[in-house]
Design a protein around this motif. Structure first.
Motif, PDB file in Angstrom:
ATOM      1  N   HIS A  50       0.826  -1.204   0.000  1.00  0.00           N
ATOM      2  CA  HIS A  50       0.000   0.000   0.000  1.00  0.00           C
ATOM      3  C   HIS A  50       0.864   1.259   0.000  1.00  0.00           C
ATOM      4  O   HIS A  50       0.567   2.237  -0.697  1.00  0.00           O
ATOM      5  N   GLN A  51       1.930   1.238   0.772  1.00  0.00           N
ATOM      6  CA  GLN A  51       2.807   2.408   0.837  1.00  0.00           C
ATOM      7  C   GLN A  51       3.573   2.608  -0.464  1.00  0.00           C
ATOM      8  O   GLN A  51       3.851   3.747  -0.852  1.00  0.00           O
ATOM      9  N   ALA A  69      -4.174  11.494  -0.605  1.00  0.00           N
ATOM     10  CA  ALA A  69      -4.094  10.058  -0.324  1.00  0.00           C
ATOM     11  C   ALA A  69      -3.080   9.771   0.781  1.00  0.00           C
ATOM     12  O   ALA A  69      -3.304   8.898   1.634  1.00  0.00           O
ATOM     13  N   THR A  70      -1.978  10.498   0.790  1.00  0.00           N
ATOM     14  CA  THR A  70      -0.973  10.319   1.840  1.00  0.00           C
ATOM     15  C   THR A  70      -1.535  10.734   3.189  1.00  0.00           C
ATOM     16  O   THR A  70      -1.350  10.040   4.202  1.00  0.00           O
ATOM     17  N   TRP A  77      -3.895   8.083   4.562  1.00  0.00           N
ATOM     18  CA  TRP A  77      -3.229   6.902   5.113  1.00  0.00           C
ATOM     19  C   TRP A  77      -2.681   7.207   6.509  1.00  0.00           C
ATOM     20  O   TRP A  77      -2.830   6.402   7.432  1.00  0.00           O
ATOM     21  N   ASP A 105      -0.557  15.930  -0.381  1.00  0.00           N
ATOM     22  CA  ASP A 105      -1.186  14.870  -1.148  1.00  0.00           C
ATOM     23  C   ASP A 105      -2.295  14.251  -0.301  1.00  0.00           C
ATOM     24  O   ASP A 105      -2.047  13.746   0.796  1.00  0.00           O
ATOM     25  N   LEU A 135       1.177   4.513  -2.586  1.00  0.00           N
ATOM     26  CA  LEU A 135       1.134   5.934  -2.229  1.00  0.00           C
ATOM     27  C   LEU A 135       2.356   6.670  -2.765  1.00  0.00           C
ATOM     28  O   LEU A 135       2.253   7.792  -3.265  1.00  0.00           O
TER      29      LEU A 135
END
Length: 570
Positions: free
Chosen positions: A250-251, A268-269, A272, A266, A254
């Motif tokens: 997943h990372q 999406a970051t 998370w 960002d 990102l």
């Protein structure tokens, strides 16, 4: 017995360590086991074989087979070249020694703990730079340039923060190896990390399977422009046992979506890190940190060139009491952003006057022959005009009476409402349509938006019963058309409202840095107040465990700014 080989020393740490995703024992235990077996056998190779045999025996006795051992067993069946052949050539000596590292890219090697502890093997391959991903860290000989990252391979590990720095550090080392002159160090390399040397690079963790593969794949994404799947495939082709854990996959995604950067600008970051912070607050009772929270108005960053007024990123909410801006659309949770617009949103908003370029002729016709008079100063409607107008020397058209006829309007019974004919030198008295035609474009557009009427240029002709062929009775009884949508300045389409569902309690937002005074109190839930010191009005509530919106959607974490406390503007 041969003398004990020289091994790197380990640091002491009091931090609790968990078994990584690709092994059954924590890193510090694995290091201790290697030391113990080297002391018992006198050889690092023999120690590695002994440890592998112990793991296999424990699995046969009902224990858990380490993931890396499972992958090696599958690989052994599919490709015998994974194992070195025994020097005597006997069948029982096959698969005697495991290859602990492979070159996955020109000058870039990925390996396990044994490979990192084998100084002679590293020198044979001209490896002079080591990225070590263990907790606790190892101290290598001074001839090796090292980049230690103390990180566990567990679901809560944050490898993302290290990927830009490790990728840049590996790239610098390989550039020196290729003979390139490094005149300026990359700004992505974290401060305090040692200088690289002109040689190959080893990236290692305990099993050489998850953490090391993630760092190597991130470098390939940056150096070769690959996506995460392609980058891991390249590493796996050379070292088939690699298998990043789910959280590292997943990372990597990102890191790819952020174009090799890790920034709180960002979305999406930030999302998370928000999930990670929520878990830490709820499960560990840790105080939330604002390090990974959005900063308003610093995030999201202004676009280059600047977004015109009305752009999607400019829709925002502000405190109703003091008008302090609180958040923009991008700070809203998916619960808000995933909604579809409705026909008449109940979101409060300011009135933005359209500019001259927004004026068009395609406006709805007026509902009456004589429109309401607009106050030029306020733009608000007054009473109906009771003054008629006849054609003058300038050829101005006569105003049509709402009772019919093309001449002057019928006189009314009240003397105060009798039409007056201006003298030749007096200032002419204008009817409603003529007065509206002289309004500034901004006020005319505001009038059209409030009354649903036509623009001055088209109201007279469009509302004429004779021009349209419609009987006067039909015109008088026709339904009032809906008001046309407001047009923003310079012809830019207005952004859709942020909050479109009238059942929603308010605006569910990410935690923002202006909430820090409230969050630092350590409570799992509480109230949100306006960050303006001179205001301090209660504007919402929060609960890290989540809360239910008025539309029955459960939002976690729940940071709700009540819709009655803010205005939505752009």
């Amino acid at each position: 017995m041969p003398p004990r080989p020289s091994l790197p020393l380990r640091t002491q740490t009091d931090a609790p360590s968990e078994p990584p995703a690709d092994a059954t024992k924590p890193d510090d235990t694995a290091i201790d086991d290697v030391y113990a077996q080297v002391d018992a056998t006198g050889s690092l190779e023999a120690a590695a074989r002994k440890l592998a045999a112990i793991a296999a025996a424990e699995a046969e006795d009902g224990g858990v087979t380490p993931v890396v051992v499972q992958r090696r067993q599958v690989w052994e069946d599919e490709d015998d070249e994974y194992f070195y052949r025994g020097g005597g050539g006997e069948a029982e000596e096959e698969a005697e020694e495991i290859e602990h590292l492979q070159e996955v890219y020109d000058g870039l090697w990925v390996g396990d703990l044994v490979a990192a502890m084998d100084g002679d093997g590293l020198r044979e391959r001209r490896i002079t730079n080591i990225v070590s991903l263990l907790r606790p860290r190892l101290h290598f000989e001074s001839s090796f340039a090292t980049y230690p990252v103390e990180i566990d391979d567990v679901a809560t590990s944050d490898m993302l923060q290290y990927l830009p720095s490790t990728s840049a550090w590996i790239g610098e080392a390989l550039a020196r190896r290729a003979g390139e002159a490094i005149t300026e160090r990359s700004g992505d390399i974290a401060p305090g990390v040692g200088e690289t040397t002109a040689g190959a690079v080893l990236v290692h963790c305990q099993a050489g399977m998850s953490r090391s593969a993630t760092v190597a794949a991130a470098f390939l994404m940056r150096a070769a422009g690959l996506d995460p799947v392609e980058a891991v495939a390249v590493v796996r082709e050379a070292r088939p046992v690699v298998d990043p854990s789910e959280t590292f996959w997943h990372q990597l995604g990102l890191y790819y979506l952020a174009d090799g950067r890790v920034t709180m600008k960002d979305r999406a970051t930030r999302q998370w890190y928000l999930e990670r912070t929520t878990g830490m607050v709820m499960n560990q009772g840790a105080a939330p940190s604002t390090e990974h929270m959005a900063r308003y108005p610093a995030t999201p960053s202004a676009s280059q060139p600047p977004t015109p007024s009305g752009g999607q990123g400019r829709r925002k909410i502000r405190c109703k009491m003091c008008r302090r801006h609180l958040a923009v659309r991008e700070h809203m949770m998916d619960h808000i952003l995933d909604q579809s617009p409705i026909s008449r949103p109940r979101t409060p908003s300011n009135i933005t006057l359209p500019g001259p370029l927004a004026m068009t002729a395609e406006q709805a016709p007026a509902t009456e022959g004589v429109a309401d008079v607009i106050n030029p100063l306020t733009g608000l409607p007054l009473s109906k005009s009771r003054r008629g107008s006849s054609a003058g020397d300038e050829g101005r058209p006569r105003a049509r009476s709402i009772l019919g006829g093309s001449g002057a309007p019928e006189p009314m019974t009240s003397s105060a409402s009798v039409s007056r004919r201006p003298s030749q030198n007096a200032r002419p008295i204008l009817d409603a349509d003529q007065l509206a035609a002289r309004l500034p474009p901004q006020l005319a557009a505001l009038r059209a938006a409030q009354s649903g009427g036509a623009s001055p240029a088209t109201s007279t002709a469009a509302s004429s019963p004779e021009a349209s062929g419609t009987p006067l009775s039909a015109v008088a009884n026709a339904p009032t058309p809906s008001a046309p949508p407001r047009r923003p300045s310079f012809g830019i389409a207005a952004p859709a409202p942020i909050l479109v569902n009238p059942k929603c309690s308010g605006y569910f937002v990410e935690p923002l840095t202006w909430m820090e005074p409230v969050l630092n109190a350590g409570g799992v839930s509480g109230k949100l107040v306006c960050p303006n010191d001179k205001c301090g009005a209660k504007i919402g509530t929060f609960d890290w465990a989540g809360m239910q919106c008025g539309c029955r959607e459960w939002v976690t974490p729940g940071f709700c700014i009540h819709r009655s406390k803010v205005d939505e503007v752009w």
